[in-house]
Design a protein around this motif. Sequence first.
Motif, mmCIF file in Angstrom:
data_model
loop_
_atom_site.group_PDB
_atom_site.id
_atom_site.type_symbol
_atom_site.label_atom_id
_atom_site.label_comp_id
_atom_site.label_asym_id
_atom_site.label_seq_id
_atom_site.Cartn_x
_atom_site.Cartn_y
_atom_site.Cartn_z
ATOM 1 N N ARG A 1 -10.412 3.624 -0.077
ATOM 2 C CA ARG A 1 -9.259 1.795 -0.487
ATOM 3 C C ARG A 1 -8.253 1.905 -0.977
ATOM 4 O O ARG A 1 -7.235 0.670 -0.510
ATOM 5 C CB ARG A 1 -10.370 1.159 -1.795
ATOM 6 C CG ARG A 1 -11.751 0.431 -1.011
ATOM 7 C CD ARG A 1 -12.184 -0.299 -1.883
ATOM 8 N NE ARG A 1 -12.298 0.013 -3.070
ATOM 9 C CZ ARG A 1 -11.958 -1.275 -4.401
ATOM 10 N NH1 ARG A 1 -10.979 -1.642 -4.107
ATOM 11 N NH2 ARG A 1 -12.161 -0.575 -5.542
ATOM 12 N N LEU A 2 -7.755 3.085 -1.887
ATOM 13 C CA LEU A 2 -6.710 3.433 -1.653
ATOM 14 C C LEU A 2 -5.763 3.580 -0.880
ATOM 15 O O LEU A 2 -4.509 2.818 -0.256
ATOM 16 C CB LEU A 2 -6.513 3.914 -2.603
ATOM 17 C CG LEU A 2 -4.910 4.198 -3.609
ATOM 18 C CD1 LEU A 2 -4.609 3.280 -4.437
ATOM 19 C CD2 LEU A 2 -5.072 5.046 -4.572
ATOM 20 N N LEU A 3 -6.454 4.714 0.021
ATOM 21 C CA LEU A 3 -5.298 4.282 1.332
ATOM 22 C C LEU A 3 -4.565 3.477 2.033
ATOM 23 O O LEU A 3 -3.623 3.109 2.123
ATOM 24 C CB LEU A 3 -5.918 6.002 1.687
ATOM 25 C CG LEU A 3 -5.183 6.040 2.944
ATOM 26 C CD1 LEU A 3 -3.100 6.742 2.561
ATOM 27 C CD2 LEU A 3 -5.523 7.359 4.101
ATOM 28 N N ARG A 4 -5.526 2.717 2.512
ATOM 29 C CA ARG A 4 -5.498 1.431 3.423
ATOM 30 C C ARG A 4 -5.057 0.654 2.384
ATOM 31 O O ARG A 4 -4.738 0.086 3.409
ATOM 32 C CB ARG A 4 -7.190 1.065 3.559
ATOM 33 C CG ARG A 4 -8.066 2.233 4.487
ATOM 34 C CD ARG A 4 -9.473 1.344 4.558
ATOM 35 N NE ARG A 4 -10.025 2.157 5.394
ATOM 36 C CZ ARG A 4 -10.019 2.126 6.736
ATOM 37 N NH1 ARG A 4 -9.189 1.543 7.053
ATOM 38 N NH2 ARG A 4 -10.617 3.440 7.717
ATOM 39 N N THR A 5 -4.719 0.547 1.362
ATOM 40 C CA THR A 5 -4.152 -0.151 1.164
ATOM 41 C C THR A 5 -2.628 -0.760 0.462
ATOM 42 O O THR A 5 -2.084 -0.888 0.965
ATOM 43 C CB THR A 5 -4.184 -1.166 -0.828
ATOM 44 O OG1 THR A 5 -5.168 -0.734 -0.729
ATOM 45 C CG2 THR A 5 -3.438 -1.414 -1.463
ATOM 46 N N GLY A 6 -2.464 0.750 0.971
ATOM 47 C CA GLY A 6 -1.342 1.642 0.823
ATOM 48 C C GLY A 6 -0.480 0.967 2.383
ATOM 49 O O GLY A 6 0.595 1.076 2.399
ATOM 50 N N LEU A 7 -1.160 1.365 3.729
ATOM 51 C CA LEU A 7 -1.315 0.754 4.961
ATOM 52 C C LEU A 7 -1.195 -0.706 4.954
ATOM 53 O O LEU A 7 -1.115 -0.792 5.946
ATOM 54 C CB LEU A 7 -2.280 1.994 5.906
ATOM 55 C CG LEU A 7 -1.970 3.659 5.941
ATOM 56 C CD1 LEU A 7 -3.184 3.869 6.176
ATOM 57 C CD2 LEU A 7 -1.006 3.769 6.795
ATOM 58 N N GLY A 8 -1.333 -1.100 4.149
ATOM 59 C CA GLY A 8 -1.385 -2.416 4.436
ATOM 60 C C GLY A 8 -2.452 -3.149 4.777
ATOM 61 O O GLY A 8 -2.661 -4.031 5.665
ATOM 62 N N LYS A 9 -3.518 -2.517 4.944
ATOM 63 C CA LYS A 9 -5.676 -2.661 5.524
ATOM 64 C C LYS A 9 -6.077 -3.038 4.409
ATOM 65 O O LYS A 9 -7.505 -3.067 5.344
ATOM 66 C CB LYS A 9 -5.243 -1.282 6.480
ATOM 67 C CG LYS A 9 -4.696 -0.834 6.827
ATOM 68 C CD LYS A 9 -4.842 0.340 7.891
ATOM 69 C CE LYS A 9 -4.011 0.474 9.758
ATOM 70 N NZ LYS A 9 -4.972 1.598 10.327
ATOM 71 N N TYR B 1 1.141 2.671 -4.160
ATOM 72 C CA TYR B 1 -0.613 3.183 -4.204
ATOM 73 C C TYR B 1 -0.232 4.480 -2.726
ATOM 74 O O TYR B 1 -1.088 5.255 -2.423
ATOM 75 C CB TYR B 1 -1.059 2.025 -3.236
ATOM 76 C CG TYR B 1 -1.230 0.666 -4.623
ATOM 77 C CD1 TYR B 1 -1.840 1.151 -5.828
ATOM 78 C CD2 TYR B 1 -0.925 -0.397 -3.988
ATOM 79 C CE1 TYR B 1 -2.185 0.349 -6.945
ATOM 80 C CE2 TYR B 1 -1.605 -1.640 -5.118
ATOM 81 C CZ TYR B 1 -1.318 -1.195 -6.384
ATOM 82 O OH TYR B 1 -1.778 -1.175 -7.428
ATOM 83 N N LEU B 2 0.799 4.201 -2.092
ATOM 84 C CA LEU B 2 0.403 4.813 -0.601
ATOM 85 C C LEU B 2 1.043 6.263 -1.294
ATOM 86 O O LEU B 2 0.152 7.569 -0.767
ATOM 87 C CB LEU B 2 1.495 4.647 0.907
ATOM 88 C CG LEU B 2 1.741 5.495 1.805
ATOM 89 C CD1 LEU B 2 0.204 4.858 2.389
ATOM 90 C CD2 LEU B 2 2.738 4.721 2.636
ATOM 91 N N GLN B 3 1.903 6.702 -2.084
ATOM 92 C CA GLN B 3 2.509 7.945 -2.137
ATOM 93 C C GLN B 3 1.698 8.099 -2.879
ATOM 94 O O GLN B 3 1.252 9.079 -3.238
ATOM 95 C CB GLN B 3 3.830 8.017 -3.251
ATOM 96 C CG GLN B 3 4.144 9.226 -3.428
ATOM 97 C CD GLN B 3 5.838 8.587 -4.066
ATOM 98 O OE1 GLN B 3 6.593 8.316 -3.467
ATOM 99 N NE2 GLN B 3 6.304 10.072 -4.528
ATOM 100 N N LEU B 4 0.954 7.595 -4.451
ATOM 101 C CA LEU B 4 -0.036 8.236 -4.941
ATOM 102 C C LEU B 4 -1.352 8.797 -4.774
ATOM 103 O O LEU B 4 -1.703 9.721 -4.474
ATOM 104 C CB LEU B 4 -0.782 6.582 -6.193
ATOM 105 C CG LEU B 4 -1.727 7.623 -6.856
ATOM 106 C CD1 LEU B 4 -1.671 8.238 -7.958
ATOM 107 C CD2 LEU B 4 -2.198 5.817 -8.069
#
Length: 549
Positions: free
Chosen positions: A68-76, A90-93
Amino acid sequence: MEEPQLLQQQEEEQSQSISLQDCLKLLKGERDEQRLAGLLLVTKFCKSDDLVSLRAIYDAVGPHFLDRLLRTGLGKGVVSSGSGENRDAYLQLSVTVLSAFCRVSEIASSKEMVSKVPMIFEVMSMKSGMPVLEECYEFLYLVSTASEDGLTALYESGGIKLLAHQMSALPDGSHLMELAMKLVQLMLKKLSQGIVENDHLSELSVIVTKIARQFALLQNALKFEALHLLSAIFSSEYSTLLHDALRVIQNENWSNHMRDGVATILQNRVAPAEKFEALILAESMVSIKGEGWLIGQINLPSVQDPIPADRCLLLVLESSRVEVAVLLNELAYSKYEASKSSSSTAETIISKQQKVTIVFSLVEKIIKLISNIGETEGHHLDENTFIKAINGLNETIGVVLEYLQDAKEHGQKVGNDLLASVRLVGSYLAEAPVACEDKITELLGYMLSVEGEHESSPFYSVCFLLPMLCQKTMKIEGCKLLASSGGYKAVVDCLMKLIEQNRNGVENNGCIFLACDTIMNLLKMEQITFSEDESTFISLLKALALWTV
């Protein structure tokens, strides 16, 4: 002094233990804010080589939140405390902790991590020069080395295309460039001739030019990684296709880089295997760019004074001469001295023969270069270099003739290595027909009897020697040699086969004219008689009659 250091170490371990426990409590919390705080703590205190702690932290946070964190960083997607303003953070973390977790091989090989490869590709393609780019490359490398599924995901997600696009922007000699090269090395396993031809030819040619720059400029361990990678690419089943693609590249810098790198390897003390890899690259470059590639300006980062343009030529010739001597000696031992019961003998012989083919090709192309040097625009050799080259070639041909002499003494006439040896000797004698006269007088009849492994009778060996025979038979001594050795019969048989091929639509006019001229030279010499062998020439007359019809 030891007691304070011990106390300090104990305090650090206790502090880390407290931090780990606090982190685990946060990661197991119900709210996303707690988990985010826990992950931030991970980036502060957890060491990359502490695999036990990384495993515990991964189990605590779980793959679902990381996804979920990666998808949030990608805007998904959105974590509960997320907003558009925090996407980059979020993406960097996310990428940072994913890369760290993948240092544990069990995590890197999991389906959860393999499934994230396409999303990491999205991250890498969003912006160049992103702070997390290095972590992206580390993630891909760790996942693709941990399992076959990871490597498949890397390749099928478009790894070759991505690297071809990005490598030109990566700093020379950087950790990023090192990781990119390692990823290329891994994906080579997935490439076949059909796949390259249909999908990746242009991308692979671009990658080769980028690696060539590293091969030339770097003077550290990464230079040898570039050497190994380029050698693997040019030794592959799709190398011929790649040669065609590289020929049309307009930028000449990459070929100059290859020459610089090859010269550096050959003039320094490196392992024999690495010198041979440099010869593989030299042979490929001559095939791509022509023999003139061996002569050109060399630029080495550590050398200020200008290097002669012929340095690469002499280095390649000397290294090839050494390799010919070593390989033929090892081949002779494997064939005639080693225990026949050894299961590895056949494989060893095949491997040596393949290597001999490469160095023979190089030597033959150097012969062509030397013979045409006056006619090649822009290429010039001074007298000293020319003498060195001729001496080197003489020594090399002498070694090859000794190998053929050894084979003759052991009654060996069939073998692709023997046929290749005759071809090389023929190439040299075509340009220097009076060279090695004593040895040629002794071995001419044998060389004309050599067959390749798939030949039923000698043919190609005669074709390889025809340019020399045509010149030698212009004088009475050459005619006597060909007649006394019985070699004229091989020439007549060869001509009849050439006529048969010509009647069937396979043209080889050059060899036909040389064979005809050789036979005519023999017949014109009144001192040479063939009264006891009229049948040979009667058969030839019949073949010529059918050909004219």
